[in-house]
Design a protein around this motif. Sequence first.
Motif, PDB file in Angstrom:
ATOM      1  N   THR A 160      -2.946  13.169   1.068  1.00 21.67           N
ATOM      2  CA  THR A 160      -1.649  13.751   1.413  1.00 21.67           C
ATOM      3  C   THR A 160      -0.693  12.763   2.047  1.00 21.67           C
ATOM      4  N   ARG A 161      -1.205  11.707   2.650  1.00 19.83           N
ATOM      5  CA  ARG A 161      -0.322  10.765   3.349  1.00 19.83           C
ATOM      6  C   ARG A 161      -0.278   9.414   2.639  1.00 19.83           C
ATOM      7  N   VAL A 162      -1.433   8.806   2.446  1.00 19.99           N
ATOM      8  CA  VAL A 162      -1.465   7.445   1.921  1.00 19.99           C
ATOM      9  C   VAL A 162      -1.073   7.418   0.439  1.00 19.99           C
ATOM     10  N   ALA A 163      -1.714   8.260  -0.367  1.00 22.26           N
ATOM     11  CA  ALA A 163      -1.443   8.241  -1.801  1.00 22.26           C
ATOM     12  C   ALA A 163       0.005   8.592  -2.103  1.00 22.26           C
ATOM     13  N   GLN A 164       0.566   9.543  -1.365  1.00 20.73           N
ATOM     14  CA  GLN A 164       1.959   9.926  -1.620  1.00 20.73           C
ATOM     15  C   GLN A 164       2.927   8.810  -1.240  1.00 20.73           C
ATOM     16  N   ARG A 165       2.660   8.127  -0.146  1.00 18.43           N
ATOM     17  CA  ARG A 165       3.552   7.039   0.259  1.00 18.43           C
ATOM     18  C   ARG A 165       3.475   5.869  -0.724  1.00 18.43           C
ATOM     19  N   LEU A 166       2.271   5.564  -1.187  1.00 12.80           N
ATOM     20  CA  LEU A 166       2.139   4.475  -2.150  1.00 12.80           C
ATOM     21  C   LEU A 166       2.779   4.844  -3.483  1.00 12.80           C
ATOM     22  N   SER A 167       2.713   6.121  -3.861  1.00 14.80           N
ATOM     23  CA  SER A 167       3.310   6.552  -5.126  1.00 14.80           C
ATOM     24  C   SER A 167       4.824   6.441  -5.116  1.00 14.80           C
ATOM     25  N   SER A 168       5.423   6.452  -3.934  1.00 13.57           N
ATOM     26  CA  SER A 168       6.879   6.373  -3.841  1.00 13.57           C
ATOM     27  C   SER A 168       7.413   4.950  -3.976  1.00 13.57           C
ATOM     28  N   PRO A 170       8.551   1.469  -5.611  1.00 12.87           N
ATOM     29  CA  PRO A 170       9.072   1.119  -6.948  1.00 12.87           C
ATOM     30  C   PRO A 170       8.013   0.408  -7.776  1.00 12.87           C
ATOM     31  N   GLY A 171       7.878   0.815  -9.022  1.00 14.25           N
ATOM     32  CA  GLY A 171       6.920   0.188  -9.914  1.00 14.25           C
ATOM     33  C   GLY A 171       5.546   0.818  -9.927  1.00 14.25           C
ATOM     34  N   VAL A 172       5.276   1.764  -9.016  1.00 15.86           N
ATOM     35  CA  VAL A 172       3.977   2.433  -8.964  1.00 15.86           C
ATOM     36  C   VAL A 172       4.060   3.722  -9.773  1.00 15.86           C
ATOM     37  N   SER A 173       3.174   3.885 -10.751  1.00 17.57           N
ATOM     38  CA  SER A 173       3.185   5.097 -11.577  1.00 17.57           C
ATOM     39  C   SER A 173       2.351   6.204 -10.963  1.00 17.57           C
ATOM     40  N   GLU A 174       1.155   5.890 -10.479  1.00 21.37           N
ATOM     41  CA  GLU A 174       0.305   6.895  -9.858  1.00 21.37           C
ATOM     42  C   GLU A 174      -0.736   6.212  -8.987  1.00 21.37           C
ATOM     43  N   VAL A 282     -11.655   5.463  -1.914  1.00 24.67           N
ATOM     44  CA  VAL A 282     -11.048   4.333  -2.623  1.00 24.67           C
ATOM     45  C   VAL A 282      -9.788   4.812  -3.333  1.00 24.67           C
ATOM     46  N   LEU A 283      -8.699   4.106  -3.109  1.00 23.65           N
ATOM     47  CA  LEU A 283      -7.424   4.400  -3.770  1.00 23.65           C
ATOM     48  C   LEU A 283      -7.156   3.324  -4.816  1.00 23.65           C
ATOM     49  N   SER A 284      -6.857   3.745  -6.027  1.00 24.59           N
ATOM     50  CA  SER A 284      -6.513   2.803  -7.096  1.00 24.59           C
ATOM     51  C   SER A 284      -5.049   3.000  -7.472  1.00 24.59           C
ATOM     52  N   VAL A 285      -4.292   1.920  -7.467  1.00 27.28           N
ATOM     53  CA  VAL A 285      -2.852   1.954  -7.703  1.00 27.28           C
ATOM     54  C   VAL A 285      -2.577   1.468  -9.120  1.00 27.28           C
ATOM     55  N   HIS A 286      -1.830   2.293  -9.888  1.00 25.68           N
ATOM     56  CA  HIS A 286      -1.423   1.935 -11.240  1.00 25.68           C
ATOM     57  C   HIS A 286       0.065   1.574 -11.231  1.00 25.68           C
ATOM     58  N   ARG A 287       0.415   0.593 -12.017  1.00 24.35           N
ATOM     59  CA  ARG A 287       1.816   0.188 -12.122  1.00 24.35           C
ATOM     60  C   ARG A 287       2.487   0.891 -13.295  1.00 24.35           C
ATOM     61  N   GLN A 288       3.802   0.995 -13.242  1.00 29.88           N
ATOM     62  CA  GLN A 288       4.565   1.548 -14.346  1.00 29.88           C
ATOM     63  C   GLN A 288       4.661   0.527 -15.473  1.00 29.88           C
ATOM     64  N   PRO A 289       4.786   0.980 -16.726  1.00 37.05           N
ATOM     65  CA  PRO A 289       4.916   0.031 -17.841  1.00 37.05           C
ATOM     66  C   PRO A 289       6.122  -0.883 -17.647  1.00 37.05           C
ATOM     67  N   GLY A 290       5.887  -2.177 -17.786  1.00 37.25           N
ATOM     68  CA  GLY A 290       6.954  -3.155 -17.649  1.00 37.25           C
ATOM     69  C   GLY A 290       7.229  -3.597 -16.233  1.00 37.25           C
ATOM     70  N   ALA A 291       6.562  -2.994 -15.245  1.00 35.58           N
ATOM     71  CA  ALA A 291       6.792  -3.378 -13.848  1.00 35.58           C
ATOM     72  C   ALA A 291       6.134  -4.723 -13.563  1.00 35.58           C
ATOM     73  N   ALA A 297       2.014  -5.261  -6.291  1.00 34.56           N
ATOM     74  CA  ALA A 297       0.877  -5.499  -5.398  1.00 34.56           C
ATOM     75  C   ALA A 297       1.337  -6.028  -4.047  1.00 34.56           C
ATOM     76  N   ARG A 298       2.379  -6.858  -4.040  1.00 31.65           N
ATOM     77  CA  ARG A 298       2.897  -7.382  -2.777  1.00 31.65           C
ATOM     78  C   ARG A 298       3.488  -6.258  -1.920  1.00 31.65           C
ATOM     79  N   GLU A 299       4.211  -5.327  -2.548  1.00 33.94           N
ATOM     80  CA  GLU A 299       4.798  -4.222  -1.791  1.00 33.94           C
ATOM     81  C   GLU A 299       3.723  -3.263  -1.278  1.00 33.94           C
TER      82      GLU A 299
END
Length: 445
Positions: A160-168, A170-174, A282-291, A297-299
């Motif tokens: 509810t906190r970490v995943a939602q903030r990371l999803s917001s 730029p460039g993060v799809s899910e 474990v949280l896995s971060v996916h990038r948007q196509p073309g990002a 990863a730096r952000e």
Amino acid sequence: MNPSAPFIKRPVMTTIVMTALVLFGIFAYTNLPVSELPNVDFPTIRVSASLPGASPETMAATVATPLERSFSSIAGLASMSSVSQTGRTSITLQFDLSRNIDAAAQDVQTAISETSRRLPQDMPSLPTLRKENPGDYSIIYIAFTARHLSLPKLDEFAETRVAQRLSSLPGVSEVNVWGSKKYAVRIYMNPYALNARGLSLAQVTQAIQSGNSNLPSGTMSGGVRDYSVMAQGQLTDAQQYNNLVLAYSNGAPIRLSDVGRAVDSIEEDKQETTYNSNTSIVLSVHRQPGANTVQVAREVRAMLPAVAKQAPGGAEFNVIYDRSQFINDSIHDVTFTLGLAVLLVIAVIFLFLRNGSATLVSALALPTSLIGTFAIMYLLGFSIDNLSLMALTLAVGFVVDDAIVVQENIVRYMEQGYAPLQAALKGSREISFTVVAMTLSLVAV
């Protein structure tokens, strides 16, 4: 025909054009996405279906097979594969690259609707579809651990906190959560106690569903305002389940604790995710196509300290995998190879021409051509990756080859006594067709 003549006769214009090309190239280089390989979107759809308690054989025969028969008639379907597990079936549909993914999704949804009558009636919901890209991968994995925090609270904070903030970002799809530890109450029944009191599991299930509800109970109208009445029947922990009345026998209540027990637990207790011997989320971060993979990863890394300060129970974040590091190393190696190739080519030119000005002309053609290429790459939607940098490394030889051929022909006329301007015009005119034809043939190859 001499395409080089206007640039030879107008050196000021040539200087301005080359300077503008370099500036645009530098701007494009700083804005080009960085990734390991070029971005390719494969039209792929995954269909998921669930039937709790069903064996893999039952899922394959009653769920997967009817769906596959309907999907096989969809136009443009390249391949189809399915995996059936206990209570779950996943079907992956991959279409031709020319197939529009949105139109394919509509066809798949239509096929699911047509097959719904042939699916088991006790399925909790119809199969769902999701657009996927096999080339899409997680760019960073983050382990979330807390020694002084319960697993359900740790999971709730992560989702509810970490995943939602990371999803917001730029460039993060899910952001996917692995090793989820959602809170759940597990109930263990004693069959002998149930039989002694004349109860069945179906009656117990019905009593639990009836006693664990949160429904509106109506409205109370007053002289000034109306009030909505809510019946708070939601059970929140194992103790409340143990006190739940299942039935009455001779006027005495039969509670769940009389025929079994309820314990506080988690939904998935057969699997465990650990990091350094500690249970973790474990949280896995996916990038948007073309990002830009490196930028995303730096952000993400920059946000982790701020999120960690808000985490309860001494929670810690640890990056266990970061694909941008591998990409940075790969790009650095290819860039070093590219720079080394340029230096070696310039050295070879000077070694054979023995002319500083002639070497300078060929040497300036290299960085100008390479930097200007980034501007074209930006306009065409390319990215900085191993393939594009490898192509630039190979192109260094092409650029130098053309420059040396033209330069050598001009120097030959200067040695015959022609003025530099006349030698440049005459030498470039003679060799221009050959250079253009040679370059086009290399591009075609």
